[in-house]
Every structure is written in structure tokens, then in C-alpha cells.
Design a protein around this motif. Structure first.
Motif, PDB file in Angstrom:
ATOM      1  N   THR A 241       0.829  -1.202   0.000  1.00 49.60           N
ATOM      2  CA  THR A 241       0.000   0.000   0.000  1.00 49.60           C
ATOM      3  C   THR A 241       0.865   1.254   0.000  1.00 49.60           C
ATOM      4  O   THR A 241       1.777   1.390   0.819  1.00 49.60           O
ATOM      5  N   VAL A 242       0.568   2.156  -0.937  1.00 50.60           N
ATOM      6  CA  VAL A 242       1.211   3.469  -0.990  1.00 50.60           C
ATOM      7  C   VAL A 242       0.175   4.490  -0.539  1.00 50.60           C
ATOM      8  O   VAL A 242      -0.936   4.552  -1.087  1.00 50.60           O
ATOM      9  N   VAL A 243       0.532   5.297   0.478  1.00 54.24           N
ATOM     10  CA  VAL A 243      -0.421   6.211   1.104  1.00 54.24           C
ATOM     11  C   VAL A 243      -0.073   7.653   0.722  1.00 54.24           C
ATOM     12  O   VAL A 243       0.994   8.165   1.070  1.00 54.24           O
ATOM     13  N   PHE A 244      -0.991   8.302   0.022  1.00 55.02           N
ATOM     14  CA  PHE A 244      -0.829   9.696  -0.372  1.00 55.02           C
ATOM     15  C   PHE A 244      -1.465  10.599   0.682  1.00 55.02           C
ATOM     16  O   PHE A 244      -2.461  10.224   1.302  1.00 55.02           O
ATOM     17  N   PRO A 245      -0.917  11.797   0.877  1.00 52.35           N
ATOM     18  CA  PRO A 245      -1.444  12.668   1.932  1.00 52.35           C
ATOM     19  C   PRO A 245      -2.798  13.277   1.609  1.00 52.35           C
ATOM     20  O   PRO A 245      -3.496  13.737   2.523  1.00 52.35           O
ATOM     21  N   ASP A 246      -3.178  13.305   0.326  1.00 54.04           N
ATOM     22  CA  ASP A 246      -4.450  13.921  -0.051  1.00 54.04           C
ATOM     23  C   ASP A 246      -4.883  13.411  -1.415  1.00 54.04           C
ATOM     24  O   ASP A 246      -4.111  12.783  -2.152  1.00 54.04           O
ATOM     25  N   GLU A 247      -6.136  13.681  -1.742  1.00 53.14           N
ATOM     26  CA  GLU A 247      -6.700  13.204  -3.003  1.00 53.14           C
ATOM     27  C   GLU A 247      -6.039  13.877  -4.204  1.00 53.14           C
ATOM     28  O   GLU A 247      -5.893  13.254  -5.264  1.00 53.14           O
ATOM     29  N   ALA A 248      -5.608  15.133  -4.055  1.00 55.51           N
ATOM     30  CA  ALA A 248      -5.007  15.848  -5.180  1.00 55.51           C
ATOM     31  C   ALA A 248      -3.714  15.175  -5.635  1.00 55.51           C
ATOM     32  O   ALA A 248      -3.479  15.000  -6.838  1.00 55.51           O
ATOM     33  N   SER A 249      -2.857  14.799  -4.692  1.00 51.39           N
ATOM     34  CA  SER A 249      -1.599  14.159  -5.072  1.00 51.39           C
ATOM     35  C   SER A 249      -1.836  12.763  -5.633  1.00 51.39           C
ATOM     36  O   SER A 249      -1.135  12.325  -6.557  1.00 51.39           O
ATOM     37  N   LEU A 250      -2.834  12.062  -5.107  1.00 48.48           N
ATOM     38  CA  LEU A 250      -3.184  10.769  -5.678  1.00 48.48           C
ATOM     39  C   LEU A 250      -3.712  10.940  -7.094  1.00 48.48           C
ATOM     40  O   LEU A 250      -3.337  10.185  -8.012  1.00 48.48           O
ATOM     41  N   ARG A 251      -4.550  11.932  -7.312  1.00 51.44           N
ATOM     42  CA  ARG A 251      -5.116  12.169  -8.639  1.00 51.44           C
ATOM     43  C   ARG A 251      -4.023  12.461  -9.665  1.00 51.44           C
ATOM     44  O   ARG A 251      -4.083  11.995 -10.806  1.00 51.44           O
ATOM     45  N   GLN A 252      -3.004  13.215  -9.268  1.00 50.39           N
ATOM     46  CA  GLN A 252      -1.899  13.502 -10.184  1.00 50.39           C
ATOM     47  C   GLN A 252      -1.195  12.217 -10.607  1.00 50.39           C
ATOM     48  O   GLN A 252      -0.825  12.046 -11.772  1.00 50.39           O
ATOM     49  N   ASN A 268     -14.177  -2.121  -4.526  1.00 50.97           N
ATOM     50  CA  ASN A 268     -14.542  -1.841  -3.129  1.00 50.97           C
ATOM     51  C   ASN A 268     -13.997  -0.495  -2.663  1.00 50.97           C
ATOM     52  O   ASN A 268     -13.624  -0.328  -1.495  1.00 50.97           O
ATOM     53  N   GLY A 269     -13.944   0.480  -3.582  1.00 49.19           N
ATOM     54  CA  GLY A 269     -13.492   1.812  -3.233  1.00 49.19           C
ATOM     55  C   GLY A 269     -11.983   1.987  -3.202  1.00 49.19           C
ATOM     56  O   GLY A 269     -11.496   3.068  -2.890  1.00 49.19           O
ATOM     57  N   PHE A 270     -11.222   0.934  -3.532  1.00 45.81           N
ATOM     58  CA  PHE A 270      -9.766   1.003  -3.536  1.00 45.81           C
ATOM     59  C   PHE A 270      -9.244   0.982  -4.966  1.00 45.81           C
ATOM     60  O   PHE A 270      -9.755   0.259  -5.819  1.00 45.81           O
ATOM     61  N   ARG A 271      -8.193   1.764  -5.215  1.00 49.81           N
ATOM     62  CA  ARG A 271      -7.542   1.765  -6.523  1.00 49.81           C
ATOM     63  C   ARG A 271      -6.254   0.953  -6.420  1.00 49.81           C
ATOM     64  O   ARG A 271      -5.523   1.044  -5.439  1.00 49.81           O
ATOM     65  N   SER A 272      -5.963   0.199  -7.459  1.00 46.33           N
ATOM     66  CA  SER A 272      -4.730  -0.572  -7.461  1.00 46.33           C
ATOM     67  C   SER A 272      -4.159  -0.618  -8.862  1.00 46.33           C
ATOM     68  O   SER A 272      -4.871  -0.472  -9.861  1.00 46.33           O
ATOM     69  N   VAL A 273      -2.849  -0.811  -8.912  1.00 47.86           N
ATOM     70  CA  VAL A 273      -2.137  -0.866 -10.177  1.00 47.86           C
ATOM     71  C   VAL A 273      -1.129  -2.006 -10.085  1.00 47.86           C
ATOM     72  O   VAL A 273      -0.629  -2.327  -9.009  1.00 47.86           O
ATOM     73  N   THR A 274      -0.845  -2.621 -11.228  1.00 43.64           N
ATOM     74  CA  THR A 274       0.108  -3.730 -11.280  1.00 43.64           C
ATOM     75  C   THR A 274       1.365  -3.290 -12.014  1.00 43.64           C
ATOM     76  O   THR A 274       1.284  -2.721 -13.110  1.00 43.64           O
ATOM     77  N   ASP A 275       2.507  -3.545 -11.413  1.00 45.05           N
ATOM     78  CA  ASP A 275       3.770  -3.113 -12.018  1.00 45.05           C
ATOM     79  C   ASP A 275       4.186  -4.099 -13.115  1.00 45.05           C
ATOM     80  O   ASP A 275       3.516  -5.120 -13.342  1.00 45.05           O
ATOM     81  N   PRO A 276       5.274  -3.846 -13.833  1.00 48.02           N
ATOM     82  CA  PRO A 276       5.658  -4.722 -14.943  1.00 48.02           C
ATOM     83  C   PRO A 276       6.023  -6.142 -14.538  1.00 48.02           C
ATOM     84  O   PRO A 276       6.103  -7.035 -15.395  1.00 48.02           O
ATOM     85  N   SER A 277       6.233  -6.395 -13.243  1.00 45.02           N
ATOM     86  CA  SER A 277       6.571  -7.725 -12.751  1.00 45.02           C
ATOM     87  C   SER A 277       5.379  -8.424 -12.098  1.00 45.02           C
ATOM     88  O   SER A 277       5.555  -9.435 -11.406  1.00 45.02           O
ATOM     89  N   GLY A 278       4.172  -7.871 -12.288  1.00 45.83           N
ATOM     90  CA  GLY A 278       2.976  -8.491 -11.734  1.00 45.83           C
ATOM     91  C   GLY A 278       2.729  -8.202 -10.270  1.00 45.83           C
ATOM     92  O   GLY A 278       1.890  -8.849  -9.631  1.00 45.83           O
ATOM     93  N   ILE A 279       3.421  -7.204  -9.710  1.00 45.60           N
ATOM     94  CA  ILE A 279       3.293  -6.844  -8.291  1.00 45.60           C
ATOM     95  C   ILE A 279       2.199  -5.794  -8.159  1.00 45.60           C
ATOM     96  O   ILE A 279       2.194  -4.794  -8.884  1.00 45.60           O
ATOM     97  N   THR A 280       1.276  -6.001  -7.241  1.00 41.39           N
ATOM     98  CA  THR A 280       0.139  -5.105  -7.063  1.00 41.39           C
ATOM     99  C   THR A 280       0.424  -4.070  -5.979  1.00 41.39           C
ATOM    100  O   THR A 280       0.857  -4.404  -4.871  1.00 41.39           O
ATOM    101  N   LEU A 281       0.165  -2.813  -6.321  1.00 42.27           N
ATOM    102  CA  LEU A 281       0.229  -1.713  -5.376  1.00 42.27           C
ATOM    103  C   LEU A 281      -1.179  -1.161  -5.184  1.00 42.27           C
ATOM    104  O   LEU A 281      -1.873  -0.866  -6.163  1.00 42.27           O
ATOM    105  N   ARG A 282      -1.592  -1.010  -3.948  1.00 42.19           N
ATOM    106  CA  ARG A 282      -2.849  -0.347  -3.639  1.00 42.19           C
ATOM    107  C   ARG A 282      -2.538   1.117  -3.356  1.00 42.19           C
ATOM    108  O   ARG A 282      -1.633   1.424  -2.567  1.00 42.19           O
ATOM    109  N   LEU A 283      -3.251   2.033  -4.004  1.00 40.49           N
ATOM    110  CA  LEU A 283      -3.007   3.468  -3.891  1.00 40.49           C
ATOM    111  C   LEU A 283      -4.158   4.086  -3.101  1.00 40.49           C
ATOM    112  O   LEU A 283      -5.307   4.035  -3.539  1.00 40.49           O
ATOM    113  N   VAL A 284      -3.847   4.679  -1.938  1.00 39.41           N
ATOM    114  CA  VAL A 284      -4.870   5.190  -1.048  1.00 39.41           C
ATOM    115  C   VAL A 284      -4.469   6.587  -0.542  1.00 39.41           C
ATOM    116  O   VAL A 284      -3.325   7.013  -0.715  1.00 39.41           O
TER     117      VAL A 284
END
Length: 286
Positions: A241-252, A268-284
Motif C-alpha cells: 500500500t502506498v499512502v498519499f497525503p491527499d486526493e489531489a496528489s493521488l489524482r496527479q 470496493n473503493g480502492f484503486r490498485s495498479v500492477t507493475d511490470p513484474s505483476g506486483i500489485t500496489l494499492r493506492l490510497v
């Protein structure tokens, strides 16, 4: 420091896939020193402060235990303690359990290394004061893998009781086996916006961060270039999980991902992205 990511970006919970939840719960509470926060059928949240989940365990049916350094995914996740004394208490406790303990003085930090029953790597560490971290002529942090001052750390615990990991404990960084340093650099630095803070590519590794930290993410090819992506039922990392301090920085960041043609999933209200090696990051956000 990154001109793209916020200086106060942090990491949040790490979710792991395990083969036996009961066994893993015993390990993470009795050996590591986390406390059970919440348990449902097949899943458990663990905490240090009684409020914030740090590690989430999910039992996988018919799990395939991933051998160490055999696939892309988790190399280790790193639990950052608030004080050196807390690290000394933890070291004394771990010695008492009889578990194998690796250790390194990285100059910027002092670290202990253990492995859970499913071969998930765990680092438990404390940072040295930031004003003591040194940089080389390229502006990269100077780090090492020297022996720790084991006796000095244990001496800090003398006469004190170990009561598990203390409040103020957080996920400090996470380290991945990746398939390619070049494709990972493009994804994590060119798109997400992390800075390179230590380039050890000659040794198969790269360390990146936001806000001038010594590293939030480590990337290595020590499982081999083009290491296989593990199957869905394999033990290991479910997501970090990568935690952004606010919605604006996450949106960027989401906009940069979109411009690069990288899909972002929402569930379920969570955004996630998969890196080139198949590793999932949840962005909150916080």
C-alpha cells in the motif's frame, strides 16, 4: 527530492498470502510481536498500536508455497521501529525464540532479518538520525551491509520488558524481486515519480523513495531476470500500500498512469495498479 510525489508520502499495510493462517498468526504475534486487530474467515489484520493495521494475512486454499528467490514478488517487507532501544528489545526477544536472525548495519539504519513460515522475508529496523545519512558525489545515499553492534543493541534492552512491537511502529519500506530493473525504473520513477536514492544496478538492485527518505522501495533481480510471476494460489505478496497525503496528489499520480496507458483497477473503493513484474500496489489516501 521528488518534484512529483509529495514529501510526506508513506507506505501502508502489506497484505500477504499464507498457507496456514493459524500458524502464521502465532508467528506474527509470538515471534514478530504484532497484535491481532481483527479476524474474519480466512483473513486477519495485525497491528502494533491497536488501531492501525500493518500486516494483513489471507489464507490461500491449496496454497503453493513459493521458494525463496524463485519468482517475482516479495523479497521482504520492512517494519520500522520508532527507537533504537525498541530494536534492542526486539533483538533480545528474537534471540530468545531461537529463530535464525540475519542482520546488517546499513549506515542509514540498523536492521534484523527473519523469515516467516511461508518464506516471506521480514526486516525489522530502526533508522539513524537523518542528519547523519551521507550522500556520494551523485547525491545517492551511501549504504552498506556491515555487521550490527549486536552487544550494544542488546545492552539497550537490559532491565526492560519486551511487550511486542511498540506504538509508532510502521511499514518503513518494501523490497521486491522484479523481472527487469529497466522496466521497473520506468514504471516506478518515470511514471509513479519516485526518486533514485541509491543506484546499485551493478549489483542488481535499485533503491527509490519520495521526500528524501533512504528508500521506500527496493528493487532487485536477485531471483533472476525475467523471474516467473507466481500463480494466484502461491504464497507471498498480495499487495503493498502506498499512502498519499491527499486526493489531489493521488489524482496527479493516477493521471500519469493514465497518460502512460497503465490501467488502474477500482474495487470496493480502492484503486490498485500492477507493475511490470505483476506486483500489485494499492493506492490510497490518509
Amino acid at each position: 527530492m521528488s518534484s512529483v510525489l509529495p514529501d510526506d508520502l508513506k507506505l501502508g499495510p502489506v497484505k500477504l498470502k499464507v498457507s496456514d493462517l493459524t500458524r502464521s498468526l502465532a508467528f506474527y504475534t509470538e515471534i514478530v510481536g504484532l497484535r491481532l486487530l481483527h479476524e474474519t474467515q480466512g483473513e486477519a489484520q495485525l497491528t502494533a498500536d491497536g488501531l492501525t493495521p500493518l500486516v494483513v494475512l489471507r489464507e490461500v486454499a491449496d496454497a503453493q508455497v513459493t521458494a525463496r528467490r524463485s519468482a517475482a514478488g516479495l523479497y521482504h517487507f520492512a517494519i520500522l521501529l520508532p527507537t533504537r532501544e525498541a530494536l534492542g528489545l526486539t533483538l533480545r526477544h528474537l534471540i530468545g525464540t531461537g529463530i535464525h536472525i540475519g542482520h546488517s548495519d546499513h549506515l542509514v539504519s540498523e536492521a534484523l532479518y527473519i523469515t516467516d513460515p511461508d518464506h516471506n522475508g521480514i526486516e525489522i529496523y530502526s533508522d539513524r538520525p537523518r542528519d547523519t545519512w551521507r550522500r556520494d558525489t551523485q547525491g545517492h545515499y551511501i549504504m552498506a551491509s556491515d555487521p550490527i553492534d549486536r552487544d550494544g543493541l542488546v545492552a539497550l534492552a537490559e532491565g526492560k520488558e519486551w511487550n511486542g512491537l511498540p506504538p509508532g511502529t510502521v511499514i518503513g519500506h518494501i523490497h521486491f524481486h522484479v523481472q527487469s530493473l529497466d522496466s521497473s525504473r520506468r514504471f516506478y520513477c518515470n511514471v509513479l515519480g519516485f526518486d533514485i536514492v541509491a543506484d546499485a544496478s551493478s549489483r542488481g538492485a535499485l533503491f527509490i523513495s519520495a521526500g528524501g527518505y533512504h528508500h521506500h522501495i527496493g528493487l532487485n533481480i536477485w531471483a533472476g531476470e525475467h523471474a516467473p510471476i507466481p500463480p494466484a494460489q502461491a504464497t507471498g505478496l498480495d499487495y503493498a500500500t502506498v499512502v498519499f497525503p491527499d486526493e489531489a496528489s493521488l489524482r496527479q499520480t493516477l493521471d500519469r498512469l493514465g497518460s502512460a496507458g497503465i490501467a488502474v483497477a477500482e474495487q470496493n473503493g480502492f484503486r490498485s495498479v500492477t507493475d511490470p513484474s505483476g506486483i500489485t500496489l494499492r493506492l490510497v489516501t490518509v
